[in-house]
Design a protein around this motif. Structure first.
Motif, PDB file in Angstrom:
ATOM      1  N   SER A 115       5.165   7.998   5.199  1.00 17.91           N
ATOM      2  CA  SER A 115       5.557   9.374   4.851  1.00 17.91           C
ATOM      3  C   SER A 115       6.234  10.087   6.014  1.00 17.91           C
ATOM      4  N   SER A 149      -0.014   4.599   5.134  1.00 21.14           N
ATOM      5  CA  SER A 149       0.478   5.728   4.337  1.00 21.14           C
ATOM      6  C   SER A 149       1.137   6.771   5.212  1.00 21.14           C
ATOM      7  N   GLU A 165      -8.657   4.830   1.766  1.00 26.00           N
ATOM      8  CA  GLU A 165      -8.149   5.190   3.094  1.00 26.00           C
ATOM      9  C   GLU A 165      -9.255   5.725   3.998  1.00 26.00           C
ATOM     10  N   ARG A 175      -7.110   6.415  -3.881  1.00 22.80           N
ATOM     11  CA  ARG A 175      -6.390   6.229  -2.614  1.00 22.80           C
ATOM     12  C   ARG A 175      -7.204   6.822  -1.461  1.00 22.80           C
ATOM     13  N   TRP A 179       0.791  -1.231   0.000  1.00 18.36           N
ATOM     14  CA  TRP A 179       0.000   0.000   0.000  1.00 18.36           C
ATOM     15  C   TRP A 179       0.825   1.285   0.000  1.00 18.36           C
ATOM     16  N   SER A 180       1.846   1.368   0.811  1.00 21.22           N
ATOM     17  CA  SER A 180       2.545   2.641   0.986  1.00 21.22           C
ATOM     18  C   SER A 180       3.319   3.091  -0.247  1.00 21.22           C
ATOM     19  N   TYR A 181       3.706   2.182  -1.115  1.00 19.55           N
ATOM     20  CA  TYR A 181       4.473   2.613  -2.268  1.00 19.55           C
ATOM     21  C   TYR A 181       3.811   2.311  -3.612  1.00 19.55           C
TER      22      TYR A 181
END
Length: 113
Positions: free
Chosen positions: A112, A108, A98, A94, A84-86
């Protein structure tokens, strides 16, 4: 929206999301061929054991799914959380995911920070 001038009206494509991430129990290895309604690129075969291809499959399915059934068939919750994060997704998609699943927003946020 009928009172808006024609040039201001925009089609907003609905975002498909699962009812619960636990329902995502798709394959986690091997080769998957997506149906044409999800991938019409001519390269719809994805080797899930190759990191780049699994990200491509997840991005394609999330972007193109018209209903949750596609998500349940091809995505796995634990893999989704890992990617998910990248994984690049359009901002509206998104955001929708979320908002529906705060645990993805947390992933996320941690990535970050």
């Amino acid at each position: 929206m009928p009172d808006q001038p024609r040039e201001q009206r925009k089609y907003v494509r609905p975002v498909a999301a699962p009812d619960d991430l636990a329902l995502l129990t798709g394959p986690t290895s091997g080769t998957v061929t997506l149906p044409a309604h999800l991938d019409w690129s001519g390269n719809a075969e994805y080797d899930l054991d190759r990191p780049g291809r699994i990200v491509d499959l997840y991005r394609t399915v999330i972007n193109e799914a018209a209903n949750p059934a596609d998500l349940y068939t091809f995505l796995d919750a634990s893999v989704l959380k890992r990617l998910w994060s990248y994984m690049w997704l359009p901002a509206p998609i998104r955001r929708a995911w979320e908002e529906h699943f705060p645990e993805l927003a947390q992933i996320s946020h941690l990535a970050s920070a």
